[in-house]
Write an enzyme that holds these catalytic residues in place. Structure first.
Site, PDB file in Angstrom:
ATOM      1  N   HIS A  70       0.805  -1.147  -0.166  1.00  0.00           N
ATOM      2  CA  HIS A  70       0.077   0.069  -0.051  1.00  0.00           C
ATOM      3  C   HIS A  70       0.744   1.227   0.122  1.00  0.00           C
ATOM      4  CE1 HIS A  70      -3.905   2.225   0.711  1.00  0.00           C
ATOM      5  NE2 HIS A  70      -2.881   3.176   1.259  1.00  0.00           N
ATOM      6  N   LYS A  75      -8.833  -2.621   5.578  1.00  0.00           N
ATOM      7  CA  LYS A  75      -8.866  -3.352   4.091  1.00  0.00           C
ATOM      8  C   LYS A  75      -8.148  -4.665   3.766  1.00  0.00           C
ATOM      9  CE  LYS A  75     -11.727  -1.610   0.740  1.00  0.00           C
ATOM     10  NZ  LYS A  75     -13.206  -1.178   1.171  1.00  0.00           N
TER      11      LYS A  75
END
Length: 444
Positions: A81, A188
Site C-alpha cells: 500500500h 481493508k
C-alpha cells in the site's frame, strides 16, 4: 448510547471506548446515522486525534464490518500500500510483475479511488475500456485469487465501513490524519486476508508527510497496529516531492505502466517497483536478500512475463480479450481515452532543474477534471501531464519541460502560469537524490 453523545464526547477530547467505536462503525454501515453525523464524527476524530487504543479498536471494527477473504492455505498472501503521491502508479505494474515472479503468492489488492491530490489506482484502471472495479463479489475474488494469483479491484463488501468513510474523508478535509489513515489501510488489508504487507510511506512536499521524523512516528505506529491484526509489515519511507515517473493523469499513467511492464519505464518508477517487490520476496524468505529479489523483479519486466500476466489479469477481470491484447501488445493510445488539446510548458529561465512541484501539478490536473471535488464526481481520464525533464536536467528558455493534455475549450491562463512556476530552476548543477529514505519493520 447515541451517536450524538459519542460525537460530543470526542469533541470534548475524551477517549472513546471499544463499544462506542463499534457503535459508530456499525451505525455507519447500517445507514442508521446521517451523513452530517458521519462528517461531524470524522472532524472530531481529526481535530482531537485518536489514541493507540482508539486506532486499534477502529481498525478491528472496520475490518469486521463486512465479509473477509480466506484463500487456500498453501498460498502466501502478500500486498503493498502507498500513502499516495502524484503520479504513483506503482501498484499497476507491481502486482502482475510480482505474481509472475512468485507463483505461490496471492496478491489480492483491494484498492481505492483518489483522495485529495493523490491519484486513485482504480480511477487509473477504469480508463481501460471494460474494466469495472466493483464488479466482483467475495466468492469471485476468492476464485480469481486461488486460481490466477492476483487482482486489483475495489470492494464495498470488504470493510464496507472503510468504503463509506473513505468517500466522506475526501470531501470533509479529514484525509491527512494518522489514525484514520492507519485504520483505513489496515482494515481493508486484514479483511482481504493479507499476511505480509509493504507500506510505501511517501515523505516530501507532495505527500501527506513533510518530514522524516513525522513519517517515522507514523510508520512505527502503523507497524504496531498491523502486528495486532496478524500482519507482518515493513515500511519503506520513499522520497515524494517531484511526481513519480513521467506521466500524471489516469489514462497517461496506464500508458506508462504498460511501458514499465515492457521494461521501458522511467528509472524512478522501476526502482520503486523493484524495492517493494524485492522486500516482499525477502520478507517471505523466497530470496536471501532484497537485492536478489530486486533482480528477479527486474527480470520479469524484461522477459515479458510481467506484461503477459497483466494482460491475463485484465481478462480475468472481464476486460475484452482483444482490448487487453491491443492495450499490451498493439496500439495502446488507440485503446485509452486521449485528450483533444495539448499545450507545451516552457521554463521561466534557463539553468538546472532543482525541483518539480508535484503538488502544484496535481492541483492543476484536478481542477481540469483528473480528480474529484466531491465524492460522486466523474473524472476525465484523458487529463494529465507528460513530464519531459527531471531533477538535475539542464534546460534552456525554449526547452519544452512538460505537455498539458486537457479538454477545455477556453483554458484558464492561470493554470499555465502555475505549471510554469512548478519547475524550479537554479544556476548550479543539481545532484540526484536517493528514493529510499529509510526502513521500519516489526523488529524495530
Amino acid at each position: 448510547m447515541s451517536i450524538i453523545s459519542i460525537i460530543k464526547k470526542k469533541c470534548q477530547k475524551n477517549e472513546l471506548t471499544d463499544d462506542e467505536i463499534k457503535f459508530f462503525v456499525k451505525s455507519t454501515v447500517d445507514g442508521c446515522i446521517d451523513q452530517c453525523q458521519i462528517g461531524a464524527m470524522l472532524m472530531a476524530l481529526y481535530l482531537n486525534d485518536l489514541t493507540n487504543d482508539e486506532i486499534s479498536n477502529m481498525t478491528t471494527a472496520m475490518a469486521n464490518s463486512g465479509t473477509t477473504l480466506k484463500f487456500r492455505s498453501s498460498a502466501i498472501i502478500v500486498d503493498k500500500h502507498s500513502t499516495g503521491g502524484v503520479g504513483d502508479k506503482v501498484s499497476i505494474p507491481l502486482v502482475p510483475a510480482l505474481s509472475a515472479v512468485q507463483e505461490d503468492f496471492i496478491i489480492p489488492m483491494v484498492s481505492g479511488r483518489g483522495l485529495e491530490f493523490t491519484g486513485g489506482t482504480l480511477d487509473k484502471l477504469e480508463s481501460i475500456p471494460g474494466y469495472s472495479a466493483f464488479s466482483f463479489d467475495d466468492q469471485q475474488l476468492l476464485a480469481i485469487g486461488n486460481n490466477f494469483g492476483c487482482f486489483i479491484v475495489g470492494s464495498d463488501d470488504l470493510s464496507p465501513a472503510d468504503s463509506i468513510l473513505y468517500k466522506a474523508r475526501d470531501v470533509t478535509a479529514t484525509v491527512d490524519n494518522s489514525g484514520l489513515i492507519i485504520a483505513s489501510i489496515i482494515s481493508k488489508k486484514a479483511a482481504a486476508g493479507i499476511k505480509y504487507l509493504i507500506l510505501d510511506l511517501k515523505v516530501g512536499t507532495a505527500s501527506f508527510f513533510q518530514s522524516i521524523d513525522e513519517a517515522k512516528t507514523f510508520g512505527k505506529q502503523f507497524v504496531i497496529v498491523a502486528k495486532l491484526m496478524g500482519i507482518e509489515c515493513r515500511v519503506l519511507m520513499t522520497r515524494m516531492s517531484a511526481p513519480i515517473g513521467n506521466y500524471i493523469g489516469n489514462s497517461l499513467e496506464i500508458l506508462e505502466s504498460i511501458n514499465c511492464l515492457k521494461g521501458k519505464g522511467p528509472s524512478g518508477l522501476q526502482t520503486l517497483l523493484e524495492l517493494i517487490g524485492g522486500n516482499l520476496l525477502e520478507m517471505t524468505h523466497k530470496v536471501s536478500s532484497v537485492n536478489e529479489g530486486r533482480k528477479r523483479m527486474a527480470e520479469s519486466l524484461t522477459n515479458g512475463t510481467a506484461l503477459e500476466k497483466f494482460k491475463q489479469m485484465l481478462i480475468e477481470l472481464k476486460v475484452n480479450e482483444w482490448i487487453a491484447d491491443e492495450l499490451c501488445y498493439g496500439n495502446t493510445t488507440a485503446i485509452l481515452p486521449m485528450a483533444k488539446y495539448e499545450i507545451e510548458i516552457k521554463p521561466l529561465t534557463s539553468g538546472y532543474v532543482n525541483d518539480i512541484d508535484g503538488m502544484t501539478i496535481a492541483k492543476v490536473c484536478n481542477k481540469l477534471g483528473a480528480g474529484r471535488q466531491f465524492s460522486n464526481q466523474e473524472i476525465d481520464p484523458a487529463v494529465g501531464i507528460h513530464l519531459l525533464v527531471k531533477k538535475g536536467d539542464h534546460v534552456e528558455i525554449d526547452t519544452v519541460c512538460m505537455i498539458l493534455y486537457h479538454n477545455e475549450i477556453d483554458l484558464n491562463e492561470s493554470h499555465l502560469i502555475s505549471l510554469q512556476k512548478s519547475i524550479e530552476i537554479v544556476n548550479e548543477i543539481v545532484e540526484p537524490e536517493d528514493i529510499l529514505l529509510g526502513v521500519i519493520d516489526c523488529n524495530q
